[in-house]
Design a protein around this motif. Structure first.
Motif, PDB file in Angstrom:
ATOM      1  N   ASP A  62      -4.726  41.479  33.764  1.00  0.00           N
ATOM      2  CA  ASP A  62      -4.702  41.166  31.733  1.00  0.00           C
ATOM      3  C   ASP A  62      -3.136  40.032  31.495  1.00  0.00           C
ATOM      4  O   ASP A  62      -3.558  39.325  30.179  1.00  0.00           O
ATOM      5  CB  ASP A  62      -4.944  42.449  30.963  1.00  0.00           C
ATOM      6  CG  ASP A  62      -6.321  42.581  31.734  1.00  0.00           C
ATOM      7  OD1 ASP A  62      -7.235  42.171  31.837  1.00  0.00           O
ATOM      8  OD2 ASP A  62      -6.969  43.982  31.204  1.00  0.00           O
ATOM      9  N   GLN A  63      -2.209  41.040  32.461  1.00  0.00           N
ATOM     10  CA  GLN A  63      -0.883  40.696  31.616  1.00  0.00           C
ATOM     11  C   GLN A  63      -0.715  39.095  32.086  1.00  0.00           C
ATOM     12  O   GLN A  63       0.019  38.961  30.947  1.00  0.00           O
ATOM     13  CB  GLN A  63      -0.082  41.602  31.870  1.00  0.00           C
ATOM     14  CG  GLN A  63       0.244  43.031  30.783  1.00  0.00           C
ATOM     15  CD  GLN A  63       0.729  44.219  32.243  1.00  0.00           C
ATOM     16  OE1 GLN A  63       1.966  43.940  32.669  1.00  0.00           O
ATOM     17  NE2 GLN A  63       0.791  45.143  31.534  1.00  0.00           N
ATOM     18  N   VAL A  65      -2.762  36.981  32.691  1.00  0.00           N
ATOM     19  CA  VAL A  65      -3.220  36.100  32.062  1.00  0.00           C
ATOM     20  C   VAL A  65      -3.095  35.755  30.045  1.00  0.00           C
ATOM     21  O   VAL A  65      -3.111  34.132  30.096  1.00  0.00           O
ATOM     22  CB  VAL A  65      -4.855  36.471  31.683  1.00  0.00           C
ATOM     23  CG1 VAL A  65      -5.869  35.410  31.173  1.00  0.00           C
ATOM     24  CG2 VAL A  65      -5.763  36.458  33.044  1.00  0.00           C
ATOM     25  N   THR A  66      -3.004  36.740  29.990  1.00  0.00           N
ATOM     26  CA  THR A  66      -2.623  36.692  28.547  1.00  0.00           C
ATOM     27  C   THR A  66      -1.292  35.527  27.977  1.00  0.00           C
ATOM     28  O   THR A  66      -0.522  34.907  27.700  1.00  0.00           O
ATOM     29  CB  THR A  66      -2.471  38.288  27.816  1.00  0.00           C
ATOM     30  OG1 THR A  66      -3.553  38.511  27.918  1.00  0.00           O
ATOM     31  CG2 THR A  66      -1.474  38.747  26.782  1.00  0.00           C
ATOM     32  N   LYS A  67      -0.243  36.216  28.994  1.00  0.00           N
ATOM     33  CA  LYS A  67       1.322  35.449  29.033  1.00  0.00           C
ATOM     34  C   LYS A  67       1.403  33.879  29.523  1.00  0.00           C
ATOM     35  O   LYS A  67       1.653  33.403  29.315  1.00  0.00           O
ATOM     36  CB  LYS A  67       1.993  36.015  30.142  1.00  0.00           C
ATOM     37  CG  LYS A  67       3.514  35.487  30.155  1.00  0.00           C
ATOM     38  CD  LYS A  67       3.996  35.420  28.872  1.00  0.00           C
ATOM     39  CE  LYS A  67       5.755  35.085  28.425  1.00  0.00           C
ATOM     40  NZ  LYS A  67       6.314  34.610  28.088  1.00  0.00           N
ATOM     41  N   ILE A  69      -1.995  32.209  28.877  1.00  0.00           N
ATOM     42  CA  ILE A  69      -2.114  31.570  27.828  1.00  0.00           C
ATOM     43  C   ILE A  69      -1.295  31.274  26.804  1.00  0.00           C
ATOM     44  O   ILE A  69      -1.388  30.165  26.449  1.00  0.00           O
ATOM     45  CB  ILE A  69      -3.398  32.561  27.243  1.00  0.00           C
ATOM     46  CG1 ILE A  69      -4.200  32.080  28.436  1.00  0.00           C
ATOM     47  CG2 ILE A  69      -4.260  31.902  25.688  1.00  0.00           C
ATOM     48  CD1 ILE A  69      -6.096  33.473  28.279  1.00  0.00           C
ATOM     49  N   GLN A  70      -0.141  32.130  26.498  1.00  0.00           N
ATOM     50  CA  GLN A  70       0.523  32.023  25.962  1.00  0.00           C
ATOM     51  C   GLN A  70       1.564  30.675  25.330  1.00  0.00           C
ATOM     52  O   GLN A  70       1.950  29.847  24.677  1.00  0.00           O
ATOM     53  CB  GLN A  70       1.400  33.550  24.801  1.00  0.00           C
ATOM     54  CG  GLN A  70       0.590  34.143  24.543  1.00  0.00           C
ATOM     55  CD  GLN A  70       1.615  35.611  24.674  1.00  0.00           C
ATOM     56  OE1 GLN A  70       2.805  36.243  25.351  1.00  0.00           O
ATOM     57  NE2 GLN A  70       1.391  36.396  23.780  1.00  0.00           N
ATOM     58  N   ALA A 115     -11.541  38.050  32.658  1.00  0.00           N
ATOM     59  CA  ALA A 115     -10.404  38.076  31.830  1.00  0.00           C
ATOM     60  C   ALA A 115     -10.295  36.593  31.273  1.00  0.00           C
ATOM     61  O   ALA A 115      -9.848  37.033  29.931  1.00  0.00           O
ATOM     62  CB  ALA A 115      -8.811  38.394  32.675  1.00  0.00           C
ATOM     63  N   HIS A 119     -11.660  33.192  26.117  1.00  0.00           N
ATOM     64  CA  HIS A 119     -10.500  32.196  25.599  1.00  0.00           C
ATOM     65  C   HIS A 119     -11.602  30.669  26.625  1.00  0.00           C
ATOM     66  O   HIS A 119     -11.303  29.930  25.745  1.00  0.00           O
ATOM     67  CB  HIS A 119      -9.369  31.908  27.213  1.00  0.00           C
ATOM     68  CG  HIS A 119      -8.605  30.844  27.591  1.00  0.00           C
ATOM     69  ND1 HIS A 119      -7.390  30.457  25.990  1.00  0.00           N
ATOM     70  CD2 HIS A 119      -8.095  29.867  27.585  1.00  0.00           C
ATOM     71  CE1 HIS A 119      -7.211  29.469  26.087  1.00  0.00           C
ATOM     72  NE2 HIS A 119      -7.234  28.864  27.289  1.00  0.00           N
TER      73      HIS A 119
END
Length: 281
Positions: A62-63, A65-67, A69-70, A115, A119
């Motif tokens: 999760d971390q 994937v989030t980073k 995308i950011q 995850a 998106h």
């Protein structure tokens, strides 16, 4: 605007070669691995970011994937590449070995896909490429647990494609044969026992046969693939715009699939017993 691919298991072998191949083609690449220190050379590429990701750890997924995308704004393609082989008699495999094999090769890939679904749904677009193996379509002796994860990922991918199509999300599968990497050393776990010797003779023959398969000069099936060749196949799957789902990589993979079709289950079983164990089934 450059497209972006997110890749798991990029510290070596197919994953690393795929990062380099896509980067050379002008793509942005989110390269993930358990130990980012091993990706310092990849991080030096201007269009590559390296992230820590362990596919057996959902928080890590999760971390990352989030980073990613950011950092990149939009991920166009996800490649599930991370995996390893558990080889040896099923009888001798520990519960922990079996769980780790499935957690890495199957559940890890599932969790990475899950995850990314929000998106991809938001963008109404996305491509998931799952690297399985020709071993997701045919089998060899003493690799039942490895094959079971790859067969499962094949079936999961094919079925999941139905429900994701409505959101503009596609799924493709790349299936290499023998790949000339360090898979046979750093990416293999063995199921063995000091007290059970029933399988020792077979395992010795199997090791000798696999050594031949993993050498381009001795591969009896016409040759396997380099990591760069598999990367090229992955790139084709990512960019050809076709509805094709499966992409074999390597002459040996093509020959094994052709042999299975020609000889059927029983005939293929006999061929594998002879080729890998020197036995007439």
């Amino acid at each position: 605007m450059s497209k972006t691919i997110f890749i798991t298991g990029t510290s070596s072998g197919i994953g690393k070669s795929t990062v380099q191949y896509f980067a050379q083609k002008g793509w942005n690449v989110a390269a993930t691995m358990r130990s980012p220190d091993k990706g310092k050379d990849l991080a030096e590429l201007s269009n590559v970011n390296v992230y820590q990701l362990d596919v057996t750890d959902e928080n890590s997924i999760d971390q990352a994937v989030t980073k990613a995308i950011q950092d990149f704004g939009k991920i166009d393609v996800v490649l599930n590449n991370a995996g390893y082989g558990l080889i040896g008699p099923f009888e001798l495999a520990t519960k922990e070995q079996v769980q780790r094999e499935f957690q890495t090769n199957l559940f890890g890939a599932m969790n990475v896909m899950r995850a990314f679904l929000p998106h991809f749904k938001q963008n109404k677009d996305g491509l998931i490429i799952n690297l399985t193996s020709v071993g997701g379509l045919i089998t060899m002796p003493y690799t039942s647990l490895y094959h079971s994860t790859k067969f499962a990922l094949e079936g999961f991918s094919e079925s999941l494609a139905y429900e994701l199509e409505q959101f503009g999300i596609r799924i493709k599968i790349v299936e290499p044969g023998a790949v000339y990497t360090n898979f046979a050393t750093s990416s293999i776990d063995m199921a063995t026992s000091d007290s059970v010797k029933d399988y020792d003779a077979d395992l010795q023959k199997l090791q000798e046969a696999f050594t031949k398969l993993m050498n381009p000069e001795t591969n009896p099936l016409g040759g396997g693939s380099t990591p760069e060749m598999v990367a090229e196949t992955i790139y084709t799957a990512a960019t050809d715009g076709s509805e094709q789902m499966r992409y074999l990589s390597g002459k040996d993979a093509e020959q094994m699939i052709a042999a299975k079709k020609e000889h059927g289950d029983a005939g293929f079983h006999k061929m594998m017993m002879q080729m890998l164990l020197g036995q007439e089934a």
